[in-house]
Design a protein around this motif. Structure first.
Motif, PDB file in Angstrom:
ATOM      1  N   GLN A   1     -23.176 -69.462 -11.030  1.00 25.15           N
ATOM      2  CA  GLN A   1     -24.542 -69.966 -11.183  1.00 25.15           C
ATOM      3  C   GLN A   1     -25.083 -69.779 -12.594  1.00 25.15           C
ATOM      4  OE1 GLN A   1     -27.177 -68.710  -8.139  1.00 25.15           O
ATOM      5  NE2 GLN A   1     -25.917 -69.481  -6.484  1.00 25.15           N
ATOM      6  N   ALA A   2     -24.239 -69.325 -13.522  1.00 27.09           N
ATOM      7  CA  ALA A   2     -24.650 -69.187 -14.919  1.00 27.09           C
ATOM      8  C   ALA A   2     -23.398 -69.288 -15.784  1.00 27.09           C
ATOM      9  CB  ALA A   2     -25.360 -67.862 -15.162  1.00 27.09           C
ATOM     10  N   ARG A   3     -23.603 -69.658 -17.028  1.00 30.20           N
ATOM     11  CA  ARG A   3     -22.489 -69.806 -17.960  1.00 30.20           C
ATOM     12  C   ARG A   3     -22.962 -69.339 -19.333  1.00 30.20           C
ATOM     13  NH1 ARG A   3     -17.774 -72.964 -18.283  1.00 30.20           N
ATOM     14  NH2 ARG A   3     -17.241 -73.740 -20.354  1.00 30.20           N
ATOM     15  N   ALA A   4     -22.209 -68.468 -19.962  1.00 30.80           N
ATOM     16  CA  ALA A   4     -22.581 -67.949 -21.280  1.00 30.80           C
ATOM     17  C   ALA A   4     -21.319 -67.701 -22.094  1.00 30.80           C
ATOM     18  CB  ALA A   4     -23.386 -66.659 -21.143  1.00 30.80           C
ATOM     19  N   HIS A   5     -21.201 -68.406 -23.210  1.00 26.26           N
ATOM     20  CA  HIS A   5     -20.018 -68.245 -24.045  1.00 26.26           C
ATOM     21  C   HIS A   5     -20.086 -66.928 -24.817  1.00 26.26           C
ATOM     22  CE1 HIS A   5     -16.720 -70.495 -26.366  1.00 26.26           C
ATOM     23  NE2 HIS A   5     -16.665 -69.233 -26.717  1.00 26.26           N
ATOM     24  N   HIS A   6     -21.256 -66.627 -25.381  1.00 23.46           N
ATOM     25  CA  HIS A   6     -21.369 -65.450 -26.241  1.00 23.46           C
ATOM     26  C   HIS A   6     -21.499 -64.177 -25.412  1.00 23.46           C
ATOM     27  CE1 HIS A   6     -21.613 -68.029 -29.719  1.00 23.46           C
ATOM     28  NE2 HIS A   6     -22.530 -68.737 -29.110  1.00 23.46           N
ATOM     29  N   GLN A   7     -20.875 -63.125 -25.914  1.00 20.47           N
ATOM     30  CA  GLN A   7     -20.802 -61.872 -25.165  1.00 20.47           C
ATOM     31  C   GLN A   7     -22.189 -61.279 -24.904  1.00 20.47           C
ATOM     32  OE1 GLN A   7     -17.890 -61.441 -24.168  1.00 20.47           O
ATOM     33  NE2 GLN A   7     -16.306 -61.527 -25.738  1.00 20.47           N
ATOM     34  N   GLU A   8     -23.087 -61.295 -25.931  1.00 24.05           N
ATOM     35  CA  GLU A   8     -24.402 -60.691 -25.740  1.00 24.05           C
ATOM     36  C   GLU A   8     -25.209 -61.422 -24.674  1.00 24.05           C
ATOM     37  OE1 GLU A   8     -24.008 -61.291 -29.446  1.00 24.05           O
ATOM     38  OE2 GLU A   8     -24.586 -59.385 -30.329  1.00 24.05           O
ATOM     39  N   ALA A   9     -25.096 -62.765 -24.664  1.00 26.24           N
ATOM     40  CA  ALA A   9     -25.824 -63.540 -23.659  1.00 26.24           C
ATOM     41  C   ALA A   9     -25.313 -63.220 -22.262  1.00 26.24           C
ATOM     42  CB  ALA A   9     -25.680 -65.031 -23.947  1.00 26.24           C
ATOM     43  N   ARG A  10     -23.996 -63.082 -22.145  1.00 27.08           N
ATOM     44  CA  ARG A  10     -23.412 -62.757 -20.840  1.00 27.08           C
ATOM     45  C   ARG A  10     -23.833 -61.344 -20.418  1.00 27.08           C
ATOM     46  NH1 ARG A  10     -19.029 -64.659 -22.084  1.00 27.08           N
ATOM     47  NH2 ARG A  10     -17.618 -62.919 -22.367  1.00 27.08           N
ATOM     48  N   ALA A  11     -23.831 -60.408 -21.370  1.00 31.81           N
ATOM     49  CA  ALA A  11     -24.233 -59.035 -21.062  1.00 31.81           C
ATOM     50  C   ALA A  11     -25.687 -58.982 -20.612  1.00 31.81           C
ATOM     51  CB  ALA A  11     -24.028 -58.146 -22.281  1.00 31.81           C
TER      52      ALA A  11
ATOM     53  N   GLY B   1     -20.027 -60.310 -14.090  1.00 33.28           N
ATOM     54  CA  GLY B   1     -19.505 -61.051 -15.232  1.00 33.28           C
ATOM     55  C   GLY B   1     -18.449 -60.267 -15.990  1.00 33.28           C
ATOM     56  N   MET B   2     -17.691 -60.999 -16.813  1.00 36.31           N
ATOM     57  CA  MET B   2     -16.608 -60.409 -17.597  1.00 36.31           C
ATOM     58  C   MET B   2     -17.119 -60.020 -18.989  1.00 36.31           C
ATOM     59  SD  MET B   2     -14.189 -60.817 -15.323  1.00 36.31           S
ATOM     60  CE  MET B   2     -12.841 -60.174 -16.304  1.00 36.31           C
ATOM     61  N   LEU B   3     -16.736 -58.826 -19.441  1.00 35.23           N
ATOM     62  CA  LEU B   3     -17.081 -58.354 -20.780  1.00 35.23           C
ATOM     63  C   LEU B   3     -15.892 -57.606 -21.376  1.00 35.23           C
ATOM     64  CD1 LEU B   3     -20.678 -56.920 -20.218  1.00 35.23           C
ATOM     65  CD2 LEU B   3     -20.083 -58.988 -21.505  1.00 35.23           C
ATOM     66  N   PRO B   4     -15.778 -57.560 -22.712  1.00 38.26           N
ATOM     67  CA  PRO B   4     -14.711 -56.778 -23.333  1.00 38.26           C
ATOM     68  C   PRO B   4     -14.965 -55.283 -23.134  1.00 38.26           C
ATOM     69  CG  PRO B   4     -15.669 -58.374 -24.883  1.00 38.26           C
ATOM     70  CD  PRO B   4     -16.579 -58.295 -23.708  1.00 38.26           C
ATOM     71  N   VAL B   5     -13.928 -54.569 -22.751  1.00 38.23           N
ATOM     72  CA  VAL B   5     -14.058 -53.131 -22.510  1.00 38.23           C
ATOM     73  C   VAL B   5     -14.537 -52.411 -23.762  1.00 38.23           C
ATOM     74  CG1 VAL B   5     -12.799 -51.036 -21.905  1.00 38.23           C
ATOM     75  CG2 VAL B   5     -12.328 -53.179 -20.677  1.00 38.23           C
ATOM     76  N   HIS B   6     -14.001 -52.794 -24.909  1.00 43.87           N
ATOM     77  CA  HIS B   6     -14.354 -52.094 -26.153  1.00 43.87           C
ATOM     78  C   HIS B   6     -15.819 -52.313 -26.523  1.00 43.87           C
ATOM     79  CE1 HIS B   6     -14.697 -55.454 -29.080  1.00 43.87           C
ATOM     80  NE2 HIS B   6     -13.929 -56.071 -28.215  1.00 43.87           N
ATOM     81  N   MET B   7     -16.385 -53.474 -26.146  1.00 44.56           N
ATOM     82  CA  MET B   7     -17.774 -53.748 -26.484  1.00 44.56           C
ATOM     83  C   MET B   7     -18.721 -52.958 -25.592  1.00 44.56           C
ATOM     84  SD  MET B   7     -18.029 -57.735 -27.557  1.00 44.56           S
ATOM     85  CE  MET B   7     -19.737 -57.432 -27.978  1.00 44.56           C
ATOM     86  N   VAL B   8     -18.397 -52.851 -24.314  1.00 42.53           N
ATOM     87  CA  VAL B   8     -19.210 -52.042 -23.408  1.00 42.53           C
ATOM     88  C   VAL B   8     -19.284 -50.609 -23.939  1.00 42.53           C
ATOM     89  CG1 VAL B   8     -19.351 -51.068 -21.083  1.00 42.53           C
ATOM     90  CG2 VAL B   8     -18.729 -53.478 -21.400  1.00 42.53           C
ATOM     91  N   ARG B   9     -18.146 -50.141 -24.444  1.00 42.90           N
ATOM     92  CA  ARG B   9     -18.088 -48.781 -24.982  1.00 42.90           C
ATOM     93  C   ARG B   9     -18.897 -48.672 -26.279  1.00 42.90           C
ATOM     94  NH1 ARG B   9     -12.900 -48.589 -25.650  1.00 42.90           N
ATOM     95  NH2 ARG B   9     -12.562 -48.139 -23.448  1.00 42.90           N
TER      96      ARG B   9
END
Length: 304
Positions: free
Chosen positions: A230-240, A250-258
């Motif tokens: 129900q949503a789509r976001a290419h950029h990581q910050e928008a998805r976060a 949603g999917m996020l890079p492990v290193h970025m969450v850290r």
């Protein structure tokens, strides 16, 4: 009837080259306002440069105003011809550099946004080595979405890019650099947050923010196709941002969450089942402009 005056009857000057570079930047940005940041010039200054180039060439190169920006037929001819001109200049510079064993000119790099790493990353180490070995080269860096990095290199707007390729390109040479682990997350406030025993079937009842790079069937379970996208976001910050509302998975890079310090606000969901890997590669055309600089930067990346 008199003969029409020839545009540029004499040799090209430094001013002509400068004006042409500004014109190319405006075309590639899609308009004068969009080119301000790239050129670090005010809108009025860019407009004056374009007008001066039109006067020197005795041509109307583009339409600009409330109706938007558009090239004229003559403007397209000038843009295409300028690409050939600057390519020839780069080839000349490359041959001279090679004969002197000294690198000059520019290296235009395009990096995918949010590359893995930090102050001691592969990219930073490569830039440090390159700056030490080629101090006279002007390094220009832009950050783009992954697909736009590939387009920039293919279209000769960047000499070398670092990105995640989704397909092979015959005209590109690639160098594998590193991997990035992607993980499914939920946030505080989501019904799954804080739970340890979660069944895969449950995920179908929750909203999911999709990443364009998520390719079900490649590395993850096929049931991803059943999720509520129900949503789509290419950029990581928008998805976060959507995930952090507590209403989306949603999917996020492990290193970025850290690195963001979100480990206490985001929880992996079925970590072994819902994860995949992005492989970052350095890419450049097989016969790039300023080939010596590109080759040196590639060696700097290979050094790790």
């Amino acid at each position: 009837m008199g003969r029409r005056k020839a545009a540029l009857p004499g040799p090209l000057s430094d001013l002509d080259l400068r004006l042409l570079r500004v014109f190319r930047a405006v075309v590639e940005a899609g308009g004068i306002s969009a080119a301000e940041l790239r050129l670090n010039l005010a809108n009025s200054t860019i407009s004056n440069y374009i007008a001066e180039l039109e006067s020197r060439l005795d041509m109307r190169l583009c339409e600009r105003g409330r109706g938007g920006f558009a090239l004229t037929s003559q403007g397209r001819v000038v843009y295409d011809a300028s690409a050939e001109l600057f390519s020839a200049v780069d080839q000349f510079r490359s041959r001279v550099n090679h004969s002197h064993q000294r690198l000059l000119g520019q290296l235009n790099l395009a990096f995918a946004e949010h590359l893995p790493g930090g102050p001691d990353s592969v990219i930073v180490r490569a830039l440090r080595r390159f700056s030490e070995q080629a101090p006279d080269v002007e390094v220009n860096i832009i950050t783009l979405s992954s697909d736009d990095v590939t387009s920039a290199v293919v279209d000769k707007k960047a000499d070398l890019g670092v990105t995640v390729l989704t397909q092979a390109f015959a005209e590109l040479q690639t160098l594998r650099l590193f991997d990035e682990q992607m993980q499914l997350y939920c946030a505080q406030g989501h019904p799954l947050y804080g739970r340890s025993a979660i069944q895969a079937e449950e995920l179908q009842q929750y909203r999911f923010v999709e990443s364009p790079r998520l390719m079900p069937g490649r590395e993850m379970s096929e049931d991803v196709r059943l999720w509520q996208r129900q949503a789509r976001a290419h950029h990581q910050e928008a998805r976060a941002a959507l995930i952090l509302t507590g209403h989306y998975l949603g999917m996020l890079p492990v290193h970025m969450v850290r690195s963001w310090g979100y480990e206490d606000r985001l929880q992996p969901v079925l970590a072994e089942r819902y994860r995949y890997t992005n492989t970052y590669e350095a890419i450049h055309r097989r016969q790039p402009r300023n080939a010596d600089a590109v080759a040196l930067f590639s060696r700097c990346l290979q050094a790790g």
